[in-house]
Structures are given as structure tokens and as C-alpha cells.
Design a protein around this motif. Structure first.
Motif, PDB file in Angstrom:
ATOM      1  N   ALA A 139       0.795  -1.223   0.000  1.00 17.29           N
ATOM      2  CA  ALA A 139       0.000   0.000   0.000  1.00 17.29           C
ATOM      3  C   ALA A 139       0.833   1.281   0.000  1.00 17.29           C
ATOM      4  CB  ALA A 139      -0.948   0.012   1.195  1.00 17.29           C
ATOM      5  N   ALA A 208       0.839  17.628   4.354  1.00 15.34           N
ATOM      6  CA  ALA A 208       1.554  17.929   3.118  1.00 15.34           C
ATOM      7  C   ALA A 208       1.824  19.423   3.065  1.00 15.34           C
ATOM      8  CB  ALA A 208       0.748  17.486   1.905  1.00 15.34           C
ATOM      9  N   TYR A 259     -11.261  16.389  -1.334  1.00 10.69           N
ATOM     10  CA  TYR A 259     -10.670  17.170  -2.414  1.00 10.69           C
ATOM     11  C   TYR A 259     -11.671  17.421  -3.528  1.00 10.69           C
ATOM     12  CZ  TYR A 259      -5.858  17.422  -0.775  1.00 10.69           C
ATOM     13  OH  TYR A 259      -4.729  17.740  -0.080  1.00 10.69           O
TER      14      TYR A 259
ATOM     15  N   LYS B 234      -1.356  20.085  -5.539  1.00  8.50           N
ATOM     16  CA  LYS B 234      -0.059  19.508  -5.178  1.00  8.50           C
ATOM     17  C   LYS B 234      -0.146  18.725  -3.875  1.00  8.50           C
ATOM     18  CE  LYS B 234       2.899  20.853  -8.348  1.00  8.50           C
ATOM     19  NZ  LYS B 234       3.792  19.946  -9.094  1.00  8.50           N
ATOM     20  N   THR B 235      -0.924  19.228  -2.928  1.00  8.23           N
ATOM     21  CA  THR B 235      -1.018  18.484  -1.665  1.00  8.23           C
ATOM     22  C   THR B 235      -1.785  17.185  -1.888  1.00  8.23           C
ATOM     23  OG1 THR B 235      -3.055  19.580  -0.897  1.00  8.23           O
ATOM     24  CG2 THR B 235      -0.973  20.609  -0.284  1.00  8.23           C
ATOM     25  N   ARG B 236      -2.762  17.227  -2.806  1.00  2.00           N
ATOM     26  CA  ARG B 236      -3.512  16.015  -3.117  1.00  2.00           C
ATOM     27  C   ARG B 236      -2.614  14.990  -3.794  1.00  2.00           C
ATOM     28  NH1 ARG B 236      -8.646  15.907  -7.245  1.00  2.00           N
ATOM     29  NH2 ARG B 236      -9.085  13.679  -7.101  1.00  2.00           N
ATOM     30  N   MET B 238       0.494  14.755  -3.365  1.00  4.25           N
ATOM     31  CA  MET B 238       1.366  14.220  -2.327  1.00  4.25           C
ATOM     32  C   MET B 238       0.684  13.079  -1.577  1.00  4.25           C
ATOM     33  SD  MET B 238       4.081  14.020  -0.594  1.00  4.25           S
ATOM     34  CE  MET B 238       5.212  15.321  -1.027  1.00  4.25           C
ATOM     35  N   VAL B 239      -0.575  13.263  -1.223  1.00  4.39           N
ATOM     36  CA  VAL B 239      -1.309  12.211  -0.518  1.00  4.39           C
ATOM     37  C   VAL B 239      -1.315  10.931  -1.358  1.00  4.39           C
ATOM     38  CG1 VAL B 239      -3.556  11.518   0.386  1.00  4.39           C
ATOM     39  CG2 VAL B 239      -2.750  13.847   0.738  1.00  4.39           C
ATOM     40  N   CYS B 240      -1.539  11.106  -2.658  1.00  5.69           N
ATOM     41  CA  CYS B 240      -1.603   9.934  -3.524  1.00  5.69           C
ATOM     42  C   CYS B 240      -0.236   9.306  -3.760  1.00  5.69           C
ATOM     43  CB  CYS B 240      -2.228  10.301  -4.868  1.00  5.69           C
ATOM     44  SG  CYS B 240      -3.948  10.711  -4.697  1.00  5.69           S
ATOM     45  N   THR B 241       0.820  10.075  -3.559  1.00  5.85           N
ATOM     46  CA  THR B 241       2.161   9.495  -3.653  1.00  5.85           C
ATOM     47  C   THR B 241       2.448   8.686  -2.403  1.00  5.85           C
ATOM     48  OG1 THR B 241       2.731  11.602  -4.630  1.00  5.85           O
ATOM     49  CG2 THR B 241       4.530  10.070  -4.251  1.00  5.85           C
ATOM     50  N   LEU B 242       2.002   9.215  -1.268  1.00  6.84           N
ATOM     51  CA  LEU B 242       2.276   8.530  -0.005  1.00  6.84           C
ATOM     52  C   LEU B 242       1.549   7.191   0.040  1.00  6.84           C
ATOM     53  CD1 LEU B 242       1.934  11.606   2.370  1.00  6.84           C
ATOM     54  CD2 LEU B 242       4.029  10.309   1.952  1.00  6.84           C
ATOM     55  N   ARG B 243       0.282   7.221  -0.338  1.00  2.00           N
ATOM     56  CA  ARG B 243      -0.496   5.981  -0.314  1.00  2.00           C
ATOM     57  C   ARG B 243      -1.376   5.964  -1.563  1.00  2.00           C
ATOM     58  NH1 ARG B 243      -4.639   2.839   0.842  1.00  2.00           N
ATOM     59  NH2 ARG B 243      -4.457   1.170   2.388  1.00  2.00           N
ATOM     60  N   PRO B 244      -0.866   5.403  -2.651  1.00  2.00           N
ATOM     61  CA  PRO B 244      -1.603   5.463  -3.918  1.00  2.00           C
ATOM     62  C   PRO B 244      -2.951   4.779  -3.794  1.00  2.00           C
ATOM     63  CG  PRO B 244       0.623   4.607  -4.229  1.00  2.00           C
ATOM     64  CD  PRO B 244       0.377   4.640  -2.762  1.00  2.00           C
TER      65      PRO B 244
END
Lengths: 303, 256
Positions: A139, A208, A259, B234-236, B238-244
Motif C-alpha cells: 500500500a 503535506a 478534495y 499539489k497536496t492532493r 502528495m497524498v496519492c504518492t504517499l499511499r496510492p
């Protein structure tokens, strides 16, 4: 807005310095420290503030440090803390000796028997760790995970309660792209022997920071609870991992939804994209407004 | 100073007031620089004569008093205070009237104030301020924000007229913070600040108000857009990079 220009005491300066350090976004404390040092211009005050703030920051951000030797990474967390600079890595049964301010592991020593759980507990811990490592590697592209026993680690066999904690820490730092972020999950799992049940309590936190010609920060927190049944170490581990996977996937989806709601609802309550009239404001023709204002004033129907 | 600005760039925007007052107490010798370079959420005061709120800033301040754009009086009362010339005051009154309508159309509420004053080189400076509390307890129409604040500061330097045109230099800052909170997803909070500049030469014949208004409208649209698309985006990311998200994770599996 005028501030009183009374000279601050060193104690006050130190408190201010600590505030800046502790409010550093994920992965940015060293940059904050550098700027702070030059703003303070007093090394002893800075050093004292740093020695107090860094350990707190490192633990709350659950930073990950490479251990010397071939032991891999250790997480700096309050759950693995043996004393101020010693952190247990339950996976390798090693203890990392940490320099908080430099954020490095300077030395590694094997954990003593007293520092480790009993074989009975270790069986549960180790099974859960294996399941969690599997999940985390699927994950989280850059996730690190540890499983600690924080209560009842010396239980010798069935008949007593104990508590494990799963910690997941994933950070992505790319200062060259002006963007840093971190995901932290803490799952407390109480093994209740008398009612043969496992109580799970999760705390998820995501941050972030994007700062190219601006400063925008995301900060989210979520708590959830669940339970499952007390089974053999392997079956408990599988059940716990699937509960955690389920909640974290749901949470990610809810973040995505937050979002998606931004443009049309949330952000709109601050400022609309277009005026209520759905056309740009008629700056060329504002005399009509003055006129209607005059009229409504005269008629006494002004706002 | 550079280090101080570096710190401001990293501290959470919602704590900018605390950060600035900390810096002011550490660097009293730089206080005027700090106050001019760091923008803070706006404060308001009620005009006792008119019963209407107005926004406070450096540009309507004299000593410890602030001039209301509605009654043109200082609060608290101040003798020998500075006022714009009567000609400029006329423009200021008109600007406040029209800007209120503009604000209402875009913000569905909020408070605005416009201040003007003569500057040293035959032109003048105008400052347009907007403050909106969009939380569900205040003026959030859709009732989705636990907390939500938008503060906009637009300062326009208007140069002297030259061959029918005038140079307008606009500096805008937007500060915002928003938090949603519900049982299923916990707290979700975004906060940020942006500052941008825009310069234009425009025909005087269109009128200062029209020229300034158009620039502000364009700038606010740009700032809102980059916050929404770029900064929040960009923050979104980042979230998707952390936990795709699951689909992405599965797509990656065959490679690994």
C-alpha cells in the motif's frame, strides 16, 4: 500592532525557538533549525532549544533512521523508546542509539531479554508484523512499519491481556520540488483474553506542504475503532491486517472526496469562482449601481 | 531578515500570527520590515456612527486609531489625524460603494473596505480589503465548513497620467484556511497564503475605478484558481504518492 520592545530573557527565547522547531512540517526541521539559528544569533539558547525540541519532533513525526550494519531502518517512536536516545527495533531485536539533533543512528546494540517480549507475546507480535509488512509494502511505496508490545509483554501464556501497537510511517520529501508530506498511522490493538476479543483503535494523520512561491499546508486527522475476535497468532494477524487495510482504504477515499468537494462546495463558501450573476463584474457600467443605490436609499430599502 | 522570511515560509499558515509576533520579539530591530513583508489575517472594528464594520490595516491607521471608510472618522477619535484630500475621498466613497457590490457578488457576504491616500509622486495609492468568514456558524451558505477564512489585501499604486494612460502596480495577498470535520472522515484542513504582483498601463479615460476593479477581479480569479488547481492539487498529489489509491497500486504490480 506595536510590540513592546522589552528584551526577552533566554528562557523566553528558548520557548519561542522550540515553538518554531516543533511546528516544522514533515522533513523540514533541519531547514527551520538553520534559519532559526541565524534569527536567534545565540548558540547556547539554540542548542538548548534544539536538545529539547528535536526528540519530541522526531517521535511525533515517527522519523525513520538507517541503522548501521545490515539491520535496516528503525522508527523513532515513543513506543520503542527505552530511554531518551535508545529506540528498540522489534523486527531485528536491536536497539538503535540515536542522535536526535543530527537525526542519525550512531550505534546499534542487541536488545536484552528484559527489553523484548516473552515468547508467547512474541508469537503474536511477530505474526502481526509479518502481515503488516506485507500490507505496507503493497500500500505504501515508501512506508515503514513496526509492531511493538506496549502492555503485558511478559505474559507467559493464555489468560492475560496484552496490547500491541502497529505504527506506519511514510514520508516523501522532495524539497527540490518544494513539496514534502507524511502519512502516519498508529493502531492500538488490545488483546482481551477474558472476552476473547481484539479492540482496535486507529489514529491516522496526513500532512503535506507545498511552498513554491507560497505556503500551502494540508493537515488531516482521523480516529476510528473496530474489533475482531481473539484467535491464534496467525489468524489474529490476518484479521487485524484486513481491518487496518479496510479502514485505511476507506480513509484515503474520504480524503479524495474532500478534495473533490473543494471546488463546488467547500471553497465556494469562501469565494465563488464567478459572481452570483455568472458573468464578470460590470466595471464599465458601475454608474447603474450608484443609481440603484440612490434610488433604494431614497425609498428607504437600502441594506 | 532572509532567515526570518524563510521561517514564515515553513510555519503553518494558520499560525502566521503567532509566528510573526515571535519574530517581532526576537528581531525588534527589523519590526518595520517584518510588518511590511508579512501579511496577517485582517482585523475589523465597528464604525460607531454608521453601525457598520470596517477593516483595519496599516493604510488607515494613524497612531493607535483607525479611520472608517464609512464615516471618515478615526476610531478611537484622534485629533490632527491624516485624511485624504476631498477629491480623493470622493473616489474612495465611490470605490467603497462599488466594491461592496463586487464583494457581495463573489463572496455572498463578508466585509470590504477601500482606503486611498496621496503618495509622493503625483499619483495615489489605493488599498482594497476583503474579509470573509465562511464557516457554517457565520456566512457559509452551504454550511460545510467547520472553520473557513479568506482574507484578501490588494494594494494598487497608481502613477501620474502620461499621454492618456496611467501605470497601475498591483500587489495582492490572499490568506485562507478551511477545515471540514465529520464523523466518517475526521478533520481535513487546508491553509495557505499567496502573494502576487501585476502591472498594467491602462487608459485613464476608462476611469481609475474601472481599471483597478478589473485588475483586482482578474488577480483574485488567478489566485483562487492557482490555490484550487495548483496548490491544493499539489497536496492532493502528495497524498496519492504517499499511499496510492488501489487502482494505481494494482496497475503498478505487474511491473514490480
Amino acid at each position: 500592532m506595536a510590540e513592546e520592545e522589552t528584551e526577552l530573557s533566554d528562557e523566553q527565547k528558548k520557548e519561542i525557538a522550540k515553538w518554531f522547531l516543533l511546528n516544522a512540517p514533515a522533513g523540514e526541521i533541519q531547514y527551520v533549525a538553520k534559519d532559526l539559528k541565524s534569527v536567534l544569533n545565540a548558540d547556547d539558547v539554540y542548542n538548548e532549544a534544539a536538545s529539547e525540541a528535536f526528540p519530541v519532533y522526531n517521535k511525533s513525526h515517527m522519523i525513520c533512521l538507517g541503522m548501521s550494519g545490515h539491520f535496516g531502518d528503525v522508527l523513532v517512536t515513543s513506543y520503542g523508546e527505552l530511554n531518551e536516545n535508545e529506540y528498540l527495533d522489534p523486527k531485528t531485536a536491536q536497539v538503535a542509539i540515536v542522535d536526535h539533533v543530527k537525526q542519525v543512528c550512531t550505534e546499534v546494540r542487541p536488545a536484552t531479554d528484559e527489553e523484548l517480549p516473552s515468547p508467547y507475546i512474541e508469537e503474536y507480535r511477530c505474526a502481526l508484523e509479518a502481515e503488516m509488512l506485507k500490507y505496507v509494502s503493497e500500500a505504501y511505496p515508501k512506508g515503514v512499519c513496526s509492531v511493538y508490545c506496549i502492555n503485558g509483554k511478559d505474559a507467559e501464556g493464555p489468560g492475560s491481556d496484552f496490547e500491541l501497537v502497529v505504527v506506519i510511517s511514510a514520508a516523501r520529501l522532495s524539497p527540490q520540488n518544494f513539496c514534502n508530506g507524511s502519512w502516519r498511522s498508529i493502531w492500538n490493538i488490545e488483546f482481551k483474553d477474558d472476552i476473547q476479543s481484539l479492540e482496535l483503535k486507529g489514529k491516522l494523520q496526513v500532512g503535506a506542504h507545498y511552498f513554491e512561491e507560497g505556503n500551502v499546508q494540508l493537515d488531516t486527522k482521523h480516529e476510528c475503532r473496530d474489533s475482531t475476535i481473539f484467535q491464534s497468532p496467525d489468524d489474529s494477524a490476518i484479521a487485524i491486517a484486513s481491518v487496518i487495510r479496510h479502514h485505511e482504504t476507506e480513509y484515503l477515499a474520504s480524503l479524495e472526496e474532500s478534495y473533490l468537494n473543494l471546488p463546488d462546495t467547500t471553497f465556494k463558501d469562501l469565494r465563488r469562482k464567478l459572481p452570483v450573476t455568472r458573468t464578470l463584474f460590470p466595471w464599465h457600467n458601475t454608474s447603474q449601481f450608484s443609481l440603484t443605490r440612490e434610488i433604494s436609499k431614497e425609498l428607504g430599502i437600502g441594506k | 531578515m532572509e532567515a526570518a522570511m524563510g521561517l514564515m515560509r515553513r510555519m503553518p499558515p494558520r499560525h502566521s500570527e503567532t509566528a510573526l509576533s515571535a519574530l517581532l520579539s526576537l528581531l525588534p530591530q527589523h519590526s518595520s520590515d517584518l510588518l511590511s513583508q508579512v501579511d496577517l489575517p485582517l482585523q475589523v472594528l465597528c464604525d460607531v456612527d454608521i453601525g457598520k464594520e470596517f477593516i483595519l490595516c496599516e493604510y488607515n491607521r494613524d497612531a493607535d486609531s483607525y479611520r472608517s471608510p464609512w464615516s471618515n472618522k478615526y476610531h478611537p477619535l484622534l485629533e490632527d489625524a491624516l485624511y485624504p484630500s476631498s477629491e480623493l475621498r470622493k473616489l474612495e466613497i465611490e470605490a467603497n460603494d462599488i466594491f461592496s457590490i463586487y464583494r457581495d457578488q463573489y463572496y455572498e457576504g463578508g466585509i470590504s473596505s477601500v482606503y486611498m491616500w496621496e503618495d509622493d509622486n503625483e499619483g495615489f495609492v489605493a488599498c482594497f480589503l476583503i474579509k470573509k468568514d465562511g464557516s457554517k456558524n457565520a456566512q457559509g451558505r452551504r454550511g460545510c465548513l467547520e472553520e473557513g477564512a479568506w482574507d484578501a489585501i490588494h494594494v494598487i499604486e497608481v502613477g501620474p497620467e502620461q499621454e492618456g494612460t496611467t501605470r497601475y502596480c498591483l500587489t495582492s495577498t490572499v490568506m485562507l484556511s478551511l477545515t471540514t470535520d465529520d464523523e466518517s472522515s475526521g478533520t481535513f484542513s487546508l491553509s495557505g497564503s499567496l502573494r502576487r504582483q501585476m502591472n498594467m498601463n491602462l487608459p485613464v479615460a476608462d476611469g481609475h475605478l474601472c481599471n483597478m476593479g478589473k485588475m483586482i477581479e482578474e488577480m483574485e480569479g488567478k489566485l483562487r484558481n492557482s490555490l484550487d488547481q495548483v496548490y491544493f492539487g499539489k497536496t492532493r498529489e502528495m497524498v496519492c504518492t504517499l499511499r496510492p489509491p488501489a487502482e494505481v497500486a494494482q496497475m503498478r504490480l505487474p511491473d514490480s
